[in-house]
Design a protein around this motif. Structure first.
Motif, PDB file in Angstrom:
ATOM      1  N   THR A 243       0.812  -1.221   0.000  1.00  0.00           N
ATOM      2  CA  THR A 243       0.000   0.000   0.000  1.00  0.00           C
ATOM      3  C   THR A 243       0.844   1.269   0.000  1.00  0.00           C
ATOM      4  N   GLY A 244       2.165   1.110  -0.165  1.00  0.00           N
ATOM      5  CA  GLY A 244       3.015   2.287  -0.335  1.00  0.00           C
ATOM      6  C   GLY A 244       3.919   2.638   0.824  1.00  0.00           C
ATOM      7  N   TRP A 245       3.942   1.852   1.865  1.00  0.00           N
ATOM      8  CA  TRP A 245       4.842   2.144   2.999  1.00  0.00           C
ATOM      9  C   TRP A 245       6.285   1.914   2.582  1.00  0.00           C
ATOM     10  N   GLN A 246       7.178   2.787   3.097  1.00  0.00           N
ATOM     11  CA  GLN A 246       8.603   2.619   2.881  1.00  0.00           C
ATOM     12  C   GLN A 246       9.198   1.758   4.003  1.00  0.00           C
ATOM     13  N   THR A 247      10.366   1.185   3.742  1.00  0.00           N
ATOM     14  CA  THR A 247      11.040   0.347   4.763  1.00  0.00           C
ATOM     15  C   THR A 247      11.314   1.140   6.030  1.00  0.00           C
ATOM     16  N   SER A 248      11.740   2.393   5.888  1.00  0.00           N
ATOM     17  CA  SER A 248      12.023   3.226   7.068  1.00  0.00           C
ATOM     18  C   SER A 248      10.762   3.451   7.898  1.00  0.00           C
ATOM     19  N   GLU A 249       9.604   3.573   7.219  1.00  0.00           N
ATOM     20  CA  GLU A 249       8.357   3.779   7.948  1.00  0.00           C
ATOM     21  C   GLU A 249       7.937   2.522   8.709  1.00  0.00           C
ATOM     22  N   VAL A 250       8.192   1.353   8.114  1.00  0.00           N
ATOM     23  CA  VAL A 250       7.890   0.091   8.796  1.00  0.00           C
ATOM     24  C   VAL A 250       8.744  -0.041  10.056  1.00  0.00           C
ATOM     25  N   LEU A 251      10.059   0.252   9.899  1.00  0.00           N
ATOM     26  CA  LEU A 251      10.955   0.155  11.061  1.00  0.00           C
ATOM     27  C   LEU A 251      10.582   1.182  12.127  1.00  0.00           C
ATOM     28  N   GLU A 252      10.155   2.366  11.712  1.00  0.00           N
ATOM     29  CA  GLU A 252       9.727   3.386  12.674  1.00  0.00           C
ATOM     30  C   GLU A 252       8.504   2.908  13.456  1.00  0.00           C
ATOM     31  N   MET A 253       7.573   2.246  12.758  1.00  0.00           N
ATOM     32  CA  MET A 253       6.388   1.704  13.431  1.00  0.00           C
ATOM     33  C   MET A 253       6.795   0.654  14.471  1.00  0.00           C
ATOM     34  N   VAL A 254       7.748  -0.206  14.127  1.00  0.00           N
ATOM     35  CA  VAL A 254       8.208  -1.257  15.043  1.00  0.00           C
ATOM     36  C   VAL A 254       8.870  -0.645  16.268  1.00  0.00           C
ATOM     37  N   VAL A 255       9.663   0.418  16.050  1.00  0.00           N
ATOM     38  CA  VAL A 255      10.329   1.089  17.173  1.00  0.00           C
ATOM     39  C   VAL A 255       9.303   1.653  18.144  1.00  0.00           C
ATOM     40  N   PHE A 256       8.279   2.311  17.613  1.00  0.00           N
ATOM     41  CA  PHE A 256       7.254   2.893  18.488  1.00  0.00           C
ATOM     42  C   PHE A 256       6.453   1.804  19.209  1.00  0.00           C
ATOM     43  N   GLU A 257       6.189   0.697  18.516  1.00  0.00           N
ATOM     44  CA  GLU A 257       5.496  -0.408  19.174  1.00  0.00           C
ATOM     45  C   GLU A 257       6.301  -0.929  20.365  1.00  0.00           C
ATOM     46  N   ASN A 258       7.604  -1.159  20.147  1.00  0.00           N
ATOM     47  CA  ASN A 258       8.466  -1.670  21.215  1.00  0.00           C
ATOM     48  C   ASN A 258       8.594  -0.670  22.362  1.00  0.00           C
ATOM     49  N   LEU A 259       8.614   0.609  22.023  1.00  0.00           N
ATOM     50  CA  LEU A 259       8.710   1.640  23.048  1.00  0.00           C
ATOM     51  C   LEU A 259       7.464   1.640  23.935  1.00  0.00           C
ATOM     52  N   ILE A 260       6.299   1.502  23.292  1.00  0.00           N
ATOM     53  CA  ILE A 260       5.039   1.464  24.062  1.00  0.00           C
ATOM     54  C   ILE A 260       4.982   0.218  24.944  1.00  0.00           C
ATOM     55  N   VAL A 323      16.059  -5.776  19.729  1.00  0.00           N
ATOM     56  CA  VAL A 323      16.952  -6.749  19.094  1.00  0.00           C
ATOM     57  C   VAL A 323      16.147  -7.843  18.410  1.00  0.00           C
ATOM     58  N   GLY A 324      15.048  -8.248  19.051  1.00  0.00           N
ATOM     59  CA  GLY A 324      14.271  -9.346  18.510  1.00  0.00           C
ATOM     60  C   GLY A 324      13.409  -8.991  17.325  1.00  0.00           C
ATOM     61  N   SER A 325      13.025  -7.722  17.207  1.00  0.00           N
ATOM     62  CA  SER A 325      12.036  -7.388  16.175  1.00  0.00           C
ATOM     63  C   SER A 325      12.574  -6.543  15.033  1.00  0.00           C
ATOM     64  N   LEU A 326      13.570  -5.703  15.288  1.00  0.00           N
ATOM     65  CA  LEU A 326      14.044  -4.806  14.227  1.00  0.00           C
ATOM     66  C   LEU A 326      14.625  -5.577  13.044  1.00  0.00           C
ATOM     67  N   TYR A 327      15.476  -6.561  13.346  1.00  0.00           N
ATOM     68  CA  TYR A 327      16.122  -7.295  12.243  1.00  0.00           C
ATOM     69  C   TYR A 327      15.103  -8.102  11.450  1.00  0.00           C
ATOM     70  N   SER A 328      14.195  -8.809  12.146  1.00  0.00           N
ATOM     71  CA  SER A 328      13.195  -9.614  11.438  1.00  0.00           C
ATOM     72  C   SER A 328      12.243  -8.724  10.639  1.00  0.00           C
ATOM     73  N   SER A 329      11.910  -7.557  11.205  1.00  0.00           N
ATOM     74  CA  SER A 329      11.027  -6.635  10.471  1.00  0.00           C
ATOM     75  C   SER A 329      11.730  -6.079   9.243  1.00  0.00           C
ATOM     76  N   TRP A 330      13.015  -5.790   9.364  1.00  0.00           N
ATOM     77  CA  TRP A 330      13.770  -5.278   8.206  1.00  0.00           C
ATOM     78  C   TRP A 330      13.842  -6.336   7.113  1.00  0.00           C
ATOM     79  N   ARG A 331      14.070  -7.604   7.520  1.00  0.00           N
ATOM     80  CA  ARG A 331      14.121  -8.681   6.526  1.00  0.00           C
ATOM     81  C   ARG A 331      12.793  -8.817   5.793  1.00  0.00           C
ATOM     82  N   ALA A 332      11.682  -8.670   6.515  1.00  0.00           N
ATOM     83  CA  ALA A 332      10.368  -8.781   5.872  1.00  0.00           C
ATOM     84  C   ALA A 332      10.064  -7.564   5.010  1.00  0.00           C
ATOM     85  N   ALA A 333      10.663  -6.404   5.361  1.00  0.00           N
ATOM     86  CA  ALA A 333      10.347  -5.175   4.630  1.00  0.00           C
ATOM     87  C   ALA A 333      11.126  -5.028   3.330  1.00  0.00           C
ATOM     88  N   VAL A 334      12.291  -5.695   3.219  1.00  0.00           N
ATOM     89  CA  VAL A 334      13.122  -5.511   2.019  1.00  0.00           C
ATOM     90  C   VAL A 334      12.805  -6.526   0.924  1.00  0.00           C
TER      91      VAL A 334
END
Length: 342
Positions: A243-260, A323-334
Motif C-alpha cells: 500500500t506504499g509504505w517505505q522500509t524506514s516507515e515500517v521500522l519506525e512503526m516497530v520502534v514505536f510499538e516496542n517503546l510502548i 533486538v528481537g524485532s528490528l532485524y526480522s522486520s527489516w528482513r520482511a520489509a526488504v
C-alpha cells in the motif's frame, strides 16, 4: 531488589543508632567475651560518654527460638518503642516483641520462664512494636544480671557498647589499645557499616542470578520475535509495503510499538512488585532474602522502591524487544510484498 534495599536501610539505621565502638576480647581473630573488670577503666577514658555492657544469647521460649539481650535498666535503644506498658526497671522484668507476645498470647503483667534449666521467672512490663526492626518480633530485653544468670556468663559481657563524643573515636580506640592485660578487638561504627555493605554486596549476587534467569527466559521470546512463528507479522508488513509504505516507515512503526510495550512493562512490573510486598507482605519470596522467617513473615517486610530498578526494567525490556524485532522486520520489509504476503 526492593526487599534488599529495605533490609539494608533498616540495618544501616540500626548501625547509625548503635554504639560508636563495640569492644570485645580478641580470640584467634574472633569476638570473645570481655571481663567486667575493665568497665571502670574504659569509662575513665577521655571522650567516653557512657559504656553499656551487654549479654547476647539465644534460647527457647516454649517452641520458639528467641534472641535475648541483657542490658542495664534504662539503656533500651531509642527504637524500642513500647506500644503497651513500659521498659523494665529492675531484675525479674522483661520487655518483649509484639510477635512473641501474639504467638504466646502474652500481655503486660504476664509471667513466663526463660532459659530452661538455668531459667528465670520474668514478668512482662512492656511490649514493643515488631515493625521497629525485622528482628524485633523474636527479641526479648531483660536486665543484664538476669541474662548473666541464664547464660552463666559470670563476670563477663558479650561486648561493651561505647558511646563517645563526636570526633573522639580514634583517640578512644588508641587509649583502649594501651590498657594493660587485655587484647581487645575494637570495632568502630564505620567498620560495622563496612561489614554490612560487604554483606549486602554479596547478597546482590542473588539478584544477578535472578536477572540471568530472566535473560534465559527471554531467549525463547527473542527467538519468536526474530522470525519463528511470525508469518502473520510478515504478511502484515507485506500488505503495508504493497500500500506504499517505505522500509524506514515500517521500522519506525516497530520502534514505536516496542517503546510502548516497554513503557507499559516496567510500570506493570513495579506495580506487581509493590502489591506483592505491601499487599501480600512478601509472601513466599521474602524467605529467600531474609533468613528463617518462613512462608508467612511475622513482621512487615521492609521494602524500598527506588527509580533505578524501574529504569533497568524499562531498558532491559526495550533492548530485548528491539533486538528481537528490528532485524526480522527489516528482513520482511526488504523482500517483495507478494513474497512477504505468502
Amino acid at each position: 531488589m526492593a526487599i534488599s534495599e529495605g533490609v539494608k536501610a533498616e540495618s544501616m539505621a540500626s548501625v547509625m543508632e548503635g554504639a560508636d565502638i563495640y569492644l570485645t576480647l580478641d580470640q584467634y581473630g574472633k569476638n570473645a567475651p570481655v571481663p567486667l573488670k575493665y568497665l571502670p577503666e574504659v569509662k575513665k577514658i577521655n571522650g567516653v560518654m557512657r559504656v553499656v555492657p551487654r549479654v547476647l544469647g539465644r534460647t527457647y521460649l516454649g517452641d520458639s527460638l528467641a534472641v535475648v539481650v541483657g542490658i542495664p535498666a534504662g539503656e533500651l535503644p531509642p527504637s524500642v518503642e513500647c506500644v503497651d506498658g513500659k521498659p523494665f526497671s529492675s531484675r525479674g522484668e522483661a520487655v518483649i516483641g509484639v510477635g512473641l507476645a501474639r504467638h504466646f498470647n502474652f500481655s503486660v503483667g504476664h509471667a513466663f520462664m526463660l532459659g530452661g534449666v538455668n531459667g528465670r521467672m520474668l514478668k512482662i512490663t512492656g511490649l514493643f512494636k515488631a515493625d521497629s526492626s525485622i528482628w524485633a518480633s523474636d527479641l526479648i530485653f531483660i536486665p543484664f544480671e538476669d541474662a548473666s544468670d541464664i547464660f552463666r556468663t559470670g563476670e563477663l559481657a558479650t561486648d561493651f557498647l561505647i558511646y563517645v563524643r563526636p570526633g573522639y573515636t580514634p583517640a578512644v580506640a588508641e587509649a583502649l589499645k594501651k590498657i594493660e592485660g587485655a587484647s581487645f578487638r575494637i570495632q568502630s561504627k564505620e567498620l560495622v557499616k563496612q561489614y554490612f555493605n560487604k554483606g549486602f554486596t554479596l547478597k546482590g549476587g542473588i539478584f544477578t542470578a535472578l536477572y540471568t534467569v530472566a535473560f534465559a527466559l527471554a531467549i525463547p521470546a527473542l527467538l519468536v520475535s526474530s522470525g519463528f512463528g511470525l508469518s502473520e507479522r510478515k504478511r502484515e508488513i507485506g500488505i503495508l509495503k504493497a500500500t506504499g509504505w517505505q522500509t524506514s516507515e515500517v521500522l519506525e512503526m516497530v520502534v514505536f510499538e516496542n517503546l510502548i510495550i516497554s513503557l507499559s512493562a516496567a510500570p506493570l512490573a513495579l506495580l506487581i512488585a509493590f502489591l506483592w510486598l505491601k499487599g501480600l507482605n512478601g509472601l513466599f519470596i521474602a524467605q529467600f532474602f531474609i533468613a528463617e522467617i518462613g512462608l508467612f513473615p511475622p513482621f512487615n517486610v521492609p521494602a524500598r522502591f527506588l527509580p533505578v530498578p524501574a529504569f533497568l526494567s524499562f531498558f532491559f525490556s526495550l533492548i530485548l524487544t528491539m533486538v528481537g524485532s528490528l532485524y526480522s522486520s527489516w528482513r520482511a520489509a526488504v523482500i517483495p510484498p507478494a513474497e512477504a504476503m505468502k
